[in-house]
Design a protein around this motif. Structure first.
Motif, mmCIF file in Angstrom:
data_model
loop_
_atom_site.group_PDB
_atom_site.id
_atom_site.type_symbol
_atom_site.label_atom_id
_atom_site.label_comp_id
_atom_site.label_asym_id
_atom_site.label_seq_id
_atom_site.Cartn_x
_atom_site.Cartn_y
_atom_site.Cartn_z
ATOM 1 N N ALA A 29 0.832 -1.205 0.000
ATOM 2 C CA ALA A 29 0.000 0.000 0.000
ATOM 3 C C ALA A 29 0.867 1.256 0.000
ATOM 4 O O ALA A 29 0.566 2.231 -0.695
ATOM 5 N N SER A 30 1.962 1.231 0.753
ATOM 6 C CA SER A 30 2.875 2.382 0.769
ATOM 7 C C SER A 30 3.496 2.582 -0.606
ATOM 8 O O SER A 30 3.587 3.712 -1.103
ATOM 9 N N ALA A 31 3.922 1.487 -1.235
ATOM 10 C CA ALA A 31 4.536 1.576 -2.561
ATOM 11 C C ALA A 31 3.541 2.141 -3.578
ATOM 12 O O ALA A 31 3.905 2.965 -4.428
ATOM 13 N N GLU A 32 2.274 1.713 -3.493
ATOM 14 C CA GLU A 32 1.241 2.232 -4.394
ATOM 15 C C GLU A 32 1.066 3.735 -4.241
ATOM 16 O O GLU A 32 0.745 4.429 -5.203
ATOM 17 N N ARG A 33 1.284 4.240 -3.039
ATOM 18 C CA ARG A 33 1.151 5.684 -2.778
ATOM 19 C C ARG A 33 2.462 6.421 -3.020
ATOM 20 O O ARG A 33 2.533 7.636 -2.826
ATOM 21 N N GLY A 34 3.507 5.701 -3.410
ATOM 22 C CA GLY A 34 4.796 6.325 -3.673
ATOM 23 C C GLY A 34 5.593 6.658 -2.422
ATOM 24 O O GLY A 34 6.485 7.500 -2.449
ATOM 25 N N VAL A 35 5.276 5.989 -1.323
ATOM 26 C CA VAL A 35 5.990 6.215 -0.062
ATOM 27 C C VAL A 35 7.139 5.209 0.021
ATOM 28 O O VAL A 35 6.918 4.000 0.025
ATOM 29 N N ALA A 36 8.356 5.730 0.080
ATOM 30 C CA ALA A 36 9.551 4.876 0.137
ATOM 31 C C ALA A 36 9.684 4.236 1.519
ATOM 32 O O ALA A 36 9.166 4.766 2.509
#
Length: 126
Positions: A29-36
């Motif tokens: 979910a973080s990756a989908e939001r662009g959160v490293a």
């Protein structure tokens, strides 16, 4: 309770399998939001603080310490919130370390060794 956890084996192993599945889901979910990962780790640790705040609020409510609200929570609510803190902490560790279960076990043994007596027999093989 164990039946609700992912995987089989001991409740401890099943709990960590479930924690790993949650960590993987939150990482995706973080990756989908662009959160490293470094930022997602910070946010996950902050989530522990949020959950602790809810546990503290439940204690205040269970003891009736806020005269304006009275007894707004039960000790069962406190137990639920403490579980949320623990689960969130486990997920945070799993998101930061692929060896979370083993690392946790080592840390638990290390920290418990400061307070608990050594196992009977002293480990000298006698």
């Amino acid at each position: 309770m164990t039946q609700e956890l992912r995987g089989g084996g001991t409740p401890f192993a099943s709990a960590w399998e479930t924690v790993r599945a949650l960590a993987d889901r939150f990482d995706a979910a973080s990756a989908e939001r662009g959160v490293a990962p470094p930022q997602s780790h910070v946010l996950q640790v902050l989530k522990i603080g949020e959950e602790f705040g809810e546990a503290a609020q439940a204690v205040i409510g269970a003891t009736g310490a806020n005269p304006r609200k009275g007894r707004s929570h039960s000790w069962g609510d406190v137990h639920d919130e403490v579980c949320d803190v623990i689960i969130t902490g486990m997920v945070a560790l799993a998101r930061m370390r692929p060896d979370a279960a083993e690392y946790f076990a080592r840390q638990l043994a290390l920290k418990a060794g400061r307070f608990l007596p050594p196992p009977a027999g002293g480990g000298d093989g006698a």
